[in-house]
Enzyme design. Sequence first.
Site, short mmCIF file in Angstrom:
data_model
loop_
_atom_site.label_atom_id
_atom_site.label_comp_id
_atom_site.label_asym_id
_atom_site.label_seq_id
_atom_site.Cartn_x
_atom_site.Cartn_y
_atom_site.Cartn_z
N PRO A 11 24.12 -5.26 -28.37
CA PRO A 11 24.78 -4.89 -27.12
C PRO A 11 25.93 -3.90 -27.29
CG PRO A 11 25.32 -7.14 -27.76
CD PRO A 11 24.21 -6.70 -28.66
N ASN A 12 26.03 -3.04 -26.30
CA ASN A 12 27.09 -2.02 -26.17
C ASN A 12 26.96 -0.85 -27.13
OD1 ASN A 12 28.57 -3.42 -24.04
ND2 ASN A 12 29.02 -4.93 -25.61
N ARG A 19 32.54 4.70 -26.48
CA ARG A 19 33.14 3.38 -26.58
C ARG A 19 34.13 3.32 -27.75
NH1 ARG A 19 30.06 -1.55 -29.56
NH2 ARG A 19 31.53 -3.15 -28.98
N TYR A 24 34.80 3.07 -33.47
CA TYR A 24 33.37 3.26 -33.73
C TYR A 24 32.96 4.71 -33.97
CZ TYR A 24 33.17 -1.57 -32.20
OH TYR A 24 33.37 -2.93 -32.08
N ASN A 75 22.10 -3.99 -36.75
CA ASN A 75 23.48 -4.09 -36.30
C ASN A 75 23.41 -4.92 -35.01
OD1 ASN A 75 26.07 -3.93 -35.36
ND2 ASN A 75 26.23 -1.69 -35.49
N ALA A 78 27.97 -7.64 -31.12
CA ALA A 78 28.69 -8.89 -30.85
C ALA A 78 27.84 -10.13 -31.15
CB ALA A 78 29.17 -8.92 -29.41
N HIS A 81 28.23 -12.40 -34.32
CA HIS A 81 29.22 -13.46 -34.44
C HIS A 81 28.88 -14.71 -33.63
CE1 HIS A 81 31.23 -9.98 -36.03
NE2 HIS A 81 31.25 -9.39 -34.84
N ASP A 88 17.94 -17.38 -36.66
CA ASP A 88 16.70 -18.12 -36.90
C ASP A 88 15.50 -17.18 -36.92
OD1 ASP A 88 18.01 -20.51 -37.15
OD2 ASP A 88 17.49 -21.28 -35.16
N GLU A 99 22.03 -5.94 -43.10
CA GLU A 99 22.96 -5.97 -41.97
C GLU A 99 23.88 -4.75 -42.06
OE1 GLU A 99 25.31 -9.52 -42.08
OE2 GLU A 99 26.55 -8.93 -40.35
N HIS A 101 27.21 -2.59 -40.01
CA HIS A 101 28.23 -2.45 -38.95
C HIS A 101 28.95 -1.13 -39.16
CE1 HIS A 101 27.71 -6.59 -37.76
NE2 HIS A 101 27.71 -6.90 -39.05
N LEU A 102 29.27 -0.50 -38.05
CA LEU A 102 30.01 0.77 -38.13
C LEU A 102 31.42 0.52 -38.65
CD1 LEU A 102 28.64 1.58 -34.70
CD2 LEU A 102 28.47 3.28 -36.50
N SER A 103 32.07 -0.50 -38.08
CA SER A 103 33.46 -0.80 -38.45
C SER A 103 33.48 -1.81 -39.60
CB SER A 103 34.21 -1.36 -37.24
OG SER A 103 33.63 -2.60 -36.84
N ARG A 108 39.23 -6.54 -39.09
CA ARG A 108 39.48 -6.66 -37.65
C ARG A 108 39.81 -8.11 -37.26
NH1 ARG A 108 34.91 -3.75 -34.49
NH2 ARG A 108 36.49 -3.97 -32.85
N ARG A 112 35.62 -11.78 -35.81
CA ARG A 112 34.55 -10.89 -36.30
C ARG A 112 34.26 -11.11 -37.78
NH1 ARG A 112 34.01 -7.10 -32.02
NH2 ARG A 112 35.97 -6.89 -30.91
C1 DQA Z 1 29.97 -3.88 -34.66
C2 DQA Z 1 31.11 -4.87 -34.92
C3 DQA Z 1 31.05 -6.04 -33.92
O1 DQA Z 1 32.12 -6.94 -34.15
C4 DQA Z 1 31.16 -5.53 -32.50
O2 DQA Z 1 31.02 -6.58 -31.59
C5 DQA Z 1 30.21 -4.43 -32.21
C6 DQA Z 1 29.94 -3.41 -33.22
C7 DQA Z 1 30.09 -2.64 -35.56
O3 DQA Z 1 29.10 -1.93 -35.69
O4 DQA Z 1 31.16 -2.36 -36.09
O5 DQA Z 1 29.75 -4.29 -31.07
O6 DQA Z 1 28.75 -4.52 -34.98
#
Ligand code: DQA
Length: 150
Positions: A11-12, A19, A24, A75, A78, A81, A88, A99, A101-103, A108, A112
């Site tokens: 999501p997002n 964003r 990011y 990725n 959210a 977490h 599963d 896995e 993640h950008l950040s 953080r 997270r």
């Molecule tokens: C994220 C890190 C997550 O905590 C956050 O909710 C995201 C992006 C990242 O790519 O850094 O939406 O997965």
Amino acid sequence: MSQVILILNGPNLNLLGQREPDIYGRTSLEDIRGLATARAESHGLKADFRQSNEEGELVSWVQGARSAAAGIVINAAAYTHTSVAILDALLACGVPVIEVHLSNIFKREEFRHHSFVSRAATGVICGFGAQGYELAVDAMAQLLKSPKPA
Ligand code: DQA
């Protein structure tokens, strides 16, 4: 026929570029799709790159990987977490998982720092922005050549 890597985004992430760019970056998800696809092709692999804001859709895509993909890069945003359902599905998918993640999630907020996805992943790449997807594809290409024990 080329092996397929399923690259899933939660999501997002459709809002990347607009964003919270300080966290990011300014690269859009479409640009990341281009980078990841090109990197997969450089390894003779095909990228199937998707994004959803819905947990159930992500679960269904992970389930589908069992018959349609050689590996998953995810990725989960959210849902990383919060989602036991995605964990599963990943545990049952039968293919290697990386896995991304950008950040750097460990730099953080504390909520997270915990990832459900990590329990199903061979490895985690975080903190390198859009480049992390290229690193994840490189790592997956390597894993597919010489599988590691889970
Ligand atoms: C994220 C890190 C997550 O905590 C956050 O909710 C995201 C992006 C990242 O790519 O850094 O939406 O997965």
